[in-house]
Design a protein around this motif. Sequence first.
Motif, PDB file in Angstrom:
ATOM      1  N   ASP A  10       0.830  -1.197   0.000  1.00  0.00           N
ATOM      2  CA  ASP A  10       0.000   0.000   0.000  1.00  0.00           C
ATOM      3  C   ASP A  10       0.873   1.260   0.000  1.00  0.00           C
ATOM      4  OD1 ASP A  10      -2.547   1.332   0.109  1.00  0.00           O
ATOM      5  OD2 ASP A  10      -2.137   1.769   2.230  1.00  0.00           O
ATOM      6  N   VAL A  11       1.919   1.267   0.819  1.00  0.00           N
ATOM      7  CA  VAL A  11       2.823   2.426   0.890  1.00  0.00           C
ATOM      8  C   VAL A  11       3.519   2.626  -0.447  1.00  0.00           C
ATOM      9  CG1 VAL A  11       4.955   3.282   1.948  1.00  0.00           C
ATOM     10  CG2 VAL A  11       3.161   2.319   3.383  1.00  0.00           C
ATOM     11  N   VAL A  12       4.023   1.538  -1.042  1.00  0.00           N
ATOM     12  CA  VAL A  12       4.717   1.639  -2.333  1.00  0.00           C
ATOM     13  C   VAL A  12       3.758   2.129  -3.415  1.00  0.00           C
ATOM     14  CG1 VAL A  12       5.839   0.276  -4.154  1.00  0.00           C
ATOM     15  CG2 VAL A  12       6.476  -0.065  -1.770  1.00  0.00           C
ATOM     16  N   GLU A  13       2.531   1.622  -3.413  1.00  0.00           N
ATOM     17  CA  GLU A  13       1.544   2.048  -4.406  1.00  0.00           C
ATOM     18  C   GLU A  13       1.251   3.544  -4.274  1.00  0.00           C
ATOM     19  OE1 GLU A  13      -3.166   1.342  -5.303  1.00  0.00           O
ATOM     20  OE2 GLU A  13      -2.009  -0.343  -4.515  1.00  0.00           O
ATOM     21  N   LYS A  14       1.067   4.015  -3.050  1.00  0.00           N
ATOM     22  CA  LYS A  14       0.787   5.437  -2.833  1.00  0.00           C
ATOM     23  C   LYS A  14       1.984   6.305  -3.221  1.00  0.00           C
ATOM     24  CE  LYS A  14      -2.711   4.810   0.702  1.00  0.00           C
ATOM     25  NZ  LYS A  14      -3.053   4.910   2.118  1.00  0.00           N
ATOM     26  N   ALA A  15       3.201   5.857  -2.893  1.00  0.00           N
ATOM     27  CA  ALA A  15       4.400   6.609  -3.247  1.00  0.00           C
ATOM     28  C   ALA A  15       4.566   6.677  -4.765  1.00  0.00           C
ATOM     29  CB  ALA A  15       5.631   5.988  -2.602  1.00  0.00           C
ATOM     30  N   SER A  16       4.285   5.561  -5.430  1.00  0.00           N
ATOM     31  CA  SER A  16       4.382   5.516  -6.886  1.00  0.00           C
ATOM     32  C   SER A  16       3.376   6.460  -7.529  1.00  0.00           C
ATOM     33  CB  SER A  16       4.141   4.083  -7.356  1.00  0.00           C
ATOM     34  OG  SER A  16       4.116   4.029  -8.752  1.00  0.00           O
ATOM     35  N   LYS A  17       2.154   6.473  -7.026  1.00  0.00           N
ATOM     36  CA  LYS A  17       1.123   7.366  -7.554  1.00  0.00           C
ATOM     37  C   LYS A  17       1.511   8.823  -7.334  1.00  0.00           C
ATOM     38  CE  LYS A  17      -3.884   8.193  -7.333  1.00  0.00           C
ATOM     39  NZ  LYS A  17      -3.792   9.572  -7.602  1.00  0.00           N
ATOM     40  N   PHE A  18       2.055   9.105  -6.167  1.00  0.00           N
ATOM     41  CA  PHE A  18       2.483  10.474  -5.860  1.00  0.00           C
ATOM     42  C   PHE A  18       3.596  10.904  -6.805  1.00  0.00           C
ATOM     43  CE2 PHE A  18       5.152  13.459  -3.438  1.00  0.00           C
ATOM     44  CZ  PHE A  18       4.232  14.461  -3.217  1.00  0.00           C
ATOM     45  N   ALA A  19       4.585  10.027  -7.030  1.00  0.00           N
ATOM     46  CA  ALA A  19       5.689  10.344  -7.933  1.00  0.00           C
ATOM     47  C   ALA A  19       5.179  10.547  -9.353  1.00  0.00           C
ATOM     48  CB  ALA A  19       6.734   9.231  -7.893  1.00  0.00           C
ATOM     49  N   SER A  20       4.216   9.724  -9.767  1.00  0.00           N
ATOM     50  CA  SER A  20       3.638   9.851 -11.094  1.00  0.00           C
ATOM     51  C   SER A  20       2.920  11.193 -11.246  1.00  0.00           C
ATOM     52  CB  SER A  20       2.664   8.700 -11.335  1.00  0.00           C
ATOM     53  OG  SER A  20       1.961   8.885 -12.530  1.00  0.00           O
ATOM     54  N   ASP A  21       2.203  11.601 -10.210  1.00  0.00           N
ATOM     55  CA  ASP A  21       1.496  12.883 -10.246  1.00  0.00           C
ATOM     56  C   ASP A  21       2.478  14.048 -10.343  1.00  0.00           C
ATOM     57  OD1 ASP A  21      -0.904  11.564 -10.105  1.00  0.00           O
ATOM     58  OD2 ASP A  21      -1.255  12.005  -7.975  1.00  0.00           O
ATOM     59  N   LEU A  22       3.622  13.908  -9.711  1.00  0.00           N
ATOM     60  CA  LEU A  22       4.620  14.974  -9.755  1.00  0.00           C
ATOM     61  C   LEU A  22       5.249  15.113 -11.136  1.00  0.00           C
ATOM     62  CD1 LEU A  22       6.532  14.571  -6.375  1.00  0.00           C
ATOM     63  CD2 LEU A  22       4.922  16.363  -7.006  1.00  0.00           C
ATOM     64  N   GLN A  23       5.338  14.026 -11.882  1.00  0.00           N
ATOM     65  CA  GLN A  23       5.999  14.045 -13.177  1.00  0.00           C
ATOM     66  C   GLN A  23       5.092  14.508 -14.309  1.00  0.00           C
ATOM     67  OE1 GLN A  23       7.581  10.129 -13.672  1.00  0.00           O
ATOM     68  NE2 GLN A  23       9.223  10.440 -12.177  1.00  0.00           N
ATOM     69  N   GLN A  24       3.787  14.536 -14.115  1.00  0.00           N
ATOM     70  CA  GLN A  24       2.871  14.963 -15.169  1.00  0.00           C
ATOM     71  C   GLN A  24       2.988  16.470 -15.347  1.00  0.00           C
ATOM     72  OE1 GLN A  24      -1.089  13.671 -14.399  1.00  0.00           O
ATOM     73  NE2 GLN A  24      -0.574  11.503 -14.525  1.00  0.00           N
ATOM     74  N   PRO A  25       2.959  16.934 -16.608  1.00  0.00           N
ATOM     75  CA  PRO A  25       3.037  18.391 -16.852  1.00  0.00           C
ATOM     76  C   PRO A  25       1.810  19.085 -16.273  1.00  0.00           C
ATOM     77  CG  PRO A  25       2.600  17.206 -18.892  1.00  0.00           C
ATOM     78  CD  PRO A  25       2.829  16.180 -17.829  1.00  0.00           C
ATOM     79  N   HIS A  26       2.080  20.245 -15.681  1.00  0.00           N
ATOM     80  CA  HIS A  26       0.989  20.997 -15.062  1.00  0.00           C
ATOM     81  C   HIS A  26       0.161  21.699 -16.123  1.00  0.00           C
ATOM     82  CE1 HIS A  26       2.420  20.275 -11.071  1.00  0.00           C
ATOM     83  NE2 HIS A  26       3.642  20.638 -11.434  1.00  0.00           N
ATOM     84  N   ALA A  27      -1.119  21.572 -16.029  1.00  0.00           N
ATOM     85  CA  ALA A  27      -2.037  22.243 -16.959  1.00  0.00           C
ATOM     86  C   ALA A  27      -2.175  23.695 -16.549  1.00  0.00           C
ATOM     87  CB  ALA A  27      -3.393  21.547 -16.939  1.00  0.00           C
ATOM     88  N   THR A  28      -2.390  24.534 -17.506  1.00  0.00           N
ATOM     89  CA  THR A  28      -2.556  25.953 -17.194  1.00  0.00           C
ATOM     90  C   THR A  28      -3.970  26.243 -16.732  1.00  0.00           C
ATOM     91  OG1 THR A  28      -3.049  26.369 -19.502  1.00  0.00           O
ATOM     92  CG2 THR A  28      -0.762  26.696 -18.793  1.00  0.00           C
ATOM     93  N   ASN A  29      -4.894  25.340 -16.983  1.00  0.00           N
ATOM     94  CA  ASN A  29      -6.275  25.526 -16.565  1.00  0.00           C
ATOM     95  C   ASN A  29      -6.396  25.202 -15.083  1.00  0.00           C
ATOM     96  OD1 ASN A  29      -8.983  25.612 -16.189  1.00  0.00           O
ATOM     97  ND2 ASN A  29      -9.506  24.153 -17.821  1.00  0.00           N
ATOM     98  N   LYS A  30      -6.712  26.180 -14.261  1.00  0.00           N
ATOM     99  CA  LYS A  30      -6.783  25.997 -12.821  1.00  0.00           C
ATOM    100  C   LYS A  30      -7.959  25.140 -12.388  1.00  0.00           C
ATOM    101  CE  LYS A  30      -4.198  29.939 -11.341  1.00  0.00           C
ATOM    102  NZ  LYS A  30      -3.979  30.828 -10.248  1.00  0.00           N
ATOM    103  N   SER A  31      -8.892  24.890 -13.283  1.00  0.00           N
ATOM    104  CA  SER A  31     -10.036  24.063 -12.899  1.00  0.00           C
ATOM    105  C   SER A  31      -9.623  22.608 -12.681  1.00  0.00           C
ATOM    106  CB  SER A  31     -11.142  24.160 -13.954  1.00  0.00           C
ATOM    107  OG  SER A  31     -10.677  23.604 -15.167  1.00  0.00           O
ATOM    108  N   ASN A  32      -8.417  22.219 -13.134  1.00  0.00           N
ATOM    109  CA  ASN A  32      -7.918  20.860 -12.900  1.00  0.00           C
ATOM    110  C   ASN A  32      -7.446  20.648 -11.471  1.00  0.00           C
ATOM    111  OD1 ASN A  32      -8.432  20.157 -15.499  1.00  0.00           O
ATOM    112  ND2 ASN A  32      -6.353  20.557 -16.238  1.00  0.00           N
ATOM    113  N   TYR A  33      -7.277  21.734 -10.735  1.00  0.00           N
ATOM    114  CA  TYR A  33      -6.788  21.645  -9.372  1.00  0.00           C
ATOM    115  C   TYR A  33      -7.952  21.815  -8.408  1.00  0.00           C
ATOM    116  CZ  TYR A  33      -2.302  22.193 -11.601  1.00  0.00           C
ATOM    117  OH  TYR A  33      -1.219  22.008 -12.392  1.00  0.00           O
ATOM    118  N   PRO A  34      -8.260  20.802  -7.609  1.00  0.00           N
ATOM    119  CA  PRO A  34      -9.448  20.861  -6.753  1.00  0.00           C
ATOM    120  C   PRO A  34      -9.379  21.944  -5.672  1.00  0.00           C
ATOM    121  CG  PRO A  34      -8.168  18.864  -6.310  1.00  0.00           C
ATOM    122  CD  PRO A  34      -7.552  19.538  -7.480  1.00  0.00           C
ATOM    123  N   ASN A  35      -8.193  22.348  -5.259  1.00  0.00           N
ATOM    124  CA  ASN A  35      -8.083  23.354  -4.202  1.00  0.00           C
ATOM    125  C   ASN A  35      -7.943  24.764  -4.723  1.00  0.00           C
ATOM    126  OD1 ASN A  35      -8.249  21.447  -2.188  1.00  0.00           O
ATOM    127  ND2 ASN A  35      -6.048  21.060  -2.182  1.00  0.00           N
TER     128      ASN A  35
END
Length: 168
Positions: free
Chosen positions: A138-163
């Motif tokens: 579970d820890v490895v899966e969450k860390a992998s997902k977090f790392a994957s999210d960090l590597q994706q290019p950030h969209a300029t549309n702020k509506s993609n960010y829930p906060n």
Amino acid sequence: MDWNLTIQVLNLSPRATLADLNNFFSYCGTVENIQILSHRTKDGSQSALVTFRQPYAFQTALLLNDAILLERPICILPAGVVQIPIISDHEDNSDNDTADQLLKLKKQEELGLVHATRPGIGGVAEQAAGRISLWISDVVEKASKFASDLQQPHATNKSNYPNSRKQK
């Protein structure tokens, strides 16, 4: 004492001290409390209760079943589990204490007061290892997902960010 994080240590050397137990189990995690029980068995061994602060420390300690401490293999079980001695047909059973003890343990188990296990049977260590493996997965899966999210290019549309707040 938190019984959910407490192990019982059986077959301890009569020379075992609080310092010996603390040194041995501190590698598992933070030891909250150690209590050496005053009764000794016929072979002179003693037992102890060790309580940990973290669940992972408790689970790791269970994996040390049959480890050698002061030249003796120790038996480690969760505090609520009772070890039932195995009686051979070849042993002299003229002493009814063992039979009476087994009957008493059987009644306690039927009432749900204890969970019985036999040495080498029941897979306490295997169950602990399985739970630790699931936790690590579970820890490895969450860390992998977090790392994957960090590597994706950030969209300029702020509506993609829930906060993010929508600008008017």
